[in-house]
Design a protein around this motif. Structure first.
Motif, mmCIF file in Angstrom:
data_model
loop_
_atom_site.group_PDB
_atom_site.id
_atom_site.type_symbol
_atom_site.label_atom_id
_atom_site.label_comp_id
_atom_site.label_asym_id
_atom_site.label_seq_id
_atom_site.Cartn_x
_atom_site.Cartn_y
_atom_site.Cartn_z
ATOM 1 N N LEU A 77 0.747 -0.984 -0.358
ATOM 2 C CA LEU A 77 0.527 0.081 0.253
ATOM 3 C C LEU A 77 0.646 1.095 0.055
ATOM 4 N N ILE A 78 0.557 2.212 -0.697
ATOM 5 C CA ILE A 78 1.236 3.867 -0.394
ATOM 6 C C ILE A 78 0.514 3.856 0.579
ATOM 7 N N ASN A 79 1.876 4.503 1.549
ATOM 8 C CA ASN A 79 1.423 5.144 2.102
ATOM 9 C C ASN A 79 2.631 6.924 2.516
ATOM 10 N N SER A 80 1.972 7.882 2.808
ATOM 11 C CA SER A 80 3.015 9.248 3.241
ATOM 12 C C SER A 80 1.828 10.305 4.053
ATOM 13 N N CYS A 125 3.734 -3.137 7.655
ATOM 14 C CA CYS A 125 4.150 -2.231 8.245
ATOM 15 C C CYS A 125 3.952 -2.203 9.439
ATOM 16 N N VAL A 126 3.641 -0.690 10.118
ATOM 17 C CA VAL A 126 3.177 -0.972 11.732
ATOM 18 C C VAL A 126 1.582 -1.440 11.725
ATOM 19 N N LEU A 197 15.008 7.630 -5.205
ATOM 20 C CA LEU A 197 15.779 6.702 -3.920
ATOM 21 C C LEU A 197 15.349 6.995 -2.292
ATOM 22 N N ARG A 198 15.302 5.738 -2.141
ATOM 23 C CA ARG A 198 14.303 5.004 -0.833
ATOM 24 C C ARG A 198 15.229 4.333 -0.249
ATOM 25 N N LEU A 199 15.231 4.478 1.143
ATOM 26 C CA LEU A 199 15.207 3.089 2.209
ATOM 27 C C LEU A 199 14.847 1.562 1.603
ATOM 28 N N ALA A 200 15.311 0.809 2.096
ATOM 29 C CA ALA A 200 14.470 -0.609 2.199
ATOM 30 C C ALA A 200 15.632 -1.720 2.688
ATOM 31 N N SER A 201 14.541 -2.412 3.763
ATOM 32 C CA SER A 201 15.315 -3.489 5.004
ATOM 33 C C SER A 201 14.615 -4.430 5.317
ATOM 34 N N PRO A 202 14.886 -5.520 5.695
ATOM 35 C CA PRO A 202 13.751 -6.390 6.205
ATOM 36 C C PRO A 202 13.275 -6.490 7.889
ATOM 37 N N ILE A 203 14.772 -5.770 8.467
ATOM 38 C CA ILE A 203 14.576 -5.659 9.377
ATOM 39 C C ILE A 203 14.066 -4.575 10.648
ATOM 40 N N LEU A 205 10.305 -1.609 10.650
ATOM 41 C CA LEU A 205 9.139 -1.393 10.549
ATOM 42 C C LEU A 205 9.531 -0.364 8.998
ATOM 43 N N GLY A 206 8.015 -0.526 8.226
ATOM 44 C CA GLY A 206 7.979 0.349 6.565
ATOM 45 C C GLY A 206 8.366 1.885 7.148
#
Lengths: 240, 203
Positions: A77-80, A125-126, A197-203, A205-206
């Motif tokens: 989902l798109i959150n901003s 996502c939280v 450019l964005r941050l992404a990580s499995p460790i 929360l979104g």
């Protein structure tokens, strides 16, 4: 002189207990419908929870990649917090600075010419939903290594083009699967997902994974403002 | 049942049910922490309903704790310690004290249910079976909760349930299960031992 008898005291013990019981009840009832002491509960338990999260985090351990067939394009989902900012990819610059030996800026072509990593991970996502996503980009630790952190640098701040801000612990930032990505599900990253450019990580929360990142700043301390959602009351470490 | 004679008058009063102080402490902490877990859990649920996602039906405010998503999470991740550690020490206690063999459903209860003729003995067996069966359900709630709380470090838990949605559903199902259990458990206790039995676990 005679010492005052118990009844002469302003408040007898019994009266004090009665009053404290009543005011305690008032506090409890007054909390109904509000956040009911969640801030106080958080200030007691979040330090404990954070130390458990730091203990669980193995800085070198890779979270297993999910198969490409597991990708859920519709689930992300798109959150901003205030829409999608307009960014010209041609004039875009990423700045890396702060407590480092060598501050620098990179344009998109320079970022894309660096060795890239791809991962298929679950974005959580939280709010409770999750989506399996493929991300491609530059490991953040490569950018940090280029900048050479000064001794004592322990935190990383991220500034976004829309005014969003975040901060991470350096250990999580140096995790091999913490990436600055420009690619999603095999396609160039779309503006609403955080391009260029964005941050992404499995460790994490979104809400820790800032979109539209323009500035990465290493610091020796955590400042009073730790992140857009954190400053409203969400957890800062937010480790998964 | 229909033609059986009225039961003979009891020659002696039944023994007063005895509960150890540790069993009472477990029972109290379990009730209170579950109440906090459920209300804060429903607050978290509302941020993105398991059924229907955004736009899905939400639980009304009187059942919620925390006021908003962050507040619900703060309560949930505080109460979880009491809920989970309470289960842990109690589990060790019933293992070490061997209460596991005496105070929980056993082979003789199953036998009473299958071949027994005494309705009171059967009701007692059902009662023991029910509160024994809820323990794995509570442990499952901890497991699925841990899988959602730390899905990267405990990715095997998510894998175990197949998908994120399956994990969410199983975690959520513990709410109606526990509520239904509480109701039936109370009624069964009342039937088996009356108010004396119910009082014995609280005071």
């Amino acid at each position: 002189m005679e010492s005052p008898s118990i009844s002469d005291r302003l408040l007898s013990r019994r009266r004090l207990l009665q009053l404290s019981g009543l005011s305690g009840l008032g506090l409890v009832l007054g909390g109904c419908g509000t956040s009911l002491y969640s801030d106080q509960v958080n200030s007691v338990f979040e330090p404990l929870n954070q130390s458990v999260e730091e203990l669980l985090l193995n800085p070198q351990k890779l979270i297993p990649n999910l198969p490409l067939s597991a990708i859920e394009p519709e689930a992300l989902l798109i959150n901003s917090f205030q829409g999608t900012p307009k960014i010209d990819p041609q004039s875009y610059l990423l700045s890396v600075n702060g407590d480092v030996e060598r501050s620098f800026t990179l344009n998109l072509a320079e970022l894309q010419s660096m060795p890239s990593t791809s991962m298929v991970i679950r974005h959580v996502c939280v709010e409770g939903w999750a989506a399996v996503v493929q991300w491609g980009g530059v490991p953040l630790r490569d950018l940090i290594a280029l900048a050479k952190p000064k001794p004592g640098a322990k935190y990383v701040y991220f500034k976004s083009a829309d005014g969003y801000y975040e901060s991470w612990d350096l250990v999580s930032s140096m995790h091999p699967q913490t990436l600055m990505v420009y690619q999603k599900n095999g396609q160039p990253l779309s503006p609403e997902n955080g391009a260029p450019l964005r941050l992404a990580s499995p460790i994490k929360l979104g809400y820790k994974q800032s979109k539209w990142v323009t500035e990465i700043t290493l610091t020796k301390q955590l400042y009073p403002m730790t992140g857009y959602w954190e400053d409203k009351g969400y957890e800062w470490f937010a480790g998964l | 049942m229909t033609s059986s004679p009225a039961p003979a008058k009891r020659s002696k009063a039944p023994p007063i049910p005895h509960q150890t102080i540790l069993a009472k402490v477990f029972h109290w902490v379990n009730i209170i922490s579950l109440l906090l877990m459920i209300t804060s859990g429903l607050q978290i649920y509302n941020a993105n309903p398991v059924f229907g996602g955004r736009g899905g039906w939400q639980f009304p405010t009187p059942f919620l704790l925390g006021g908003w998503l962050a507040g619900g999470r703060h309560w949930h991740f505080a109460a979880m310690w009491f809920f989970a550690l309470n289960l842990l020490w109690y589990g060790l206690y019933i293992l070490i004290s061997r209460r596991w063999q005496r105070r929980f459903a056993s082979a003789s209860d199953l036998k009473a249910l299958q071949t027994g003729r005494n309705p009171k003995r059967k009701a007692y067996a059902w009662h023991r079976l029910l509160y024994t069966a809820v323990i794995p359900i509570l442990l499952l709630a901890v497991l699925t909760g841990l899988g959602m709380y730390k899905p990267a470090q405990f990715h095997w838990i998510v894998d175990l349930f197949g998908s994120w949605q399956a994990l969410r559903v199983v975690h959520f199902i513990s709410v109606p299960t526990v509520l239904l259990f509480s109701l039936v458990h109370s009624l069964m206790a009342l039937r088996v031992g009356g108010l004396r039995l119910i009082n014995s676990i609280f005071w």
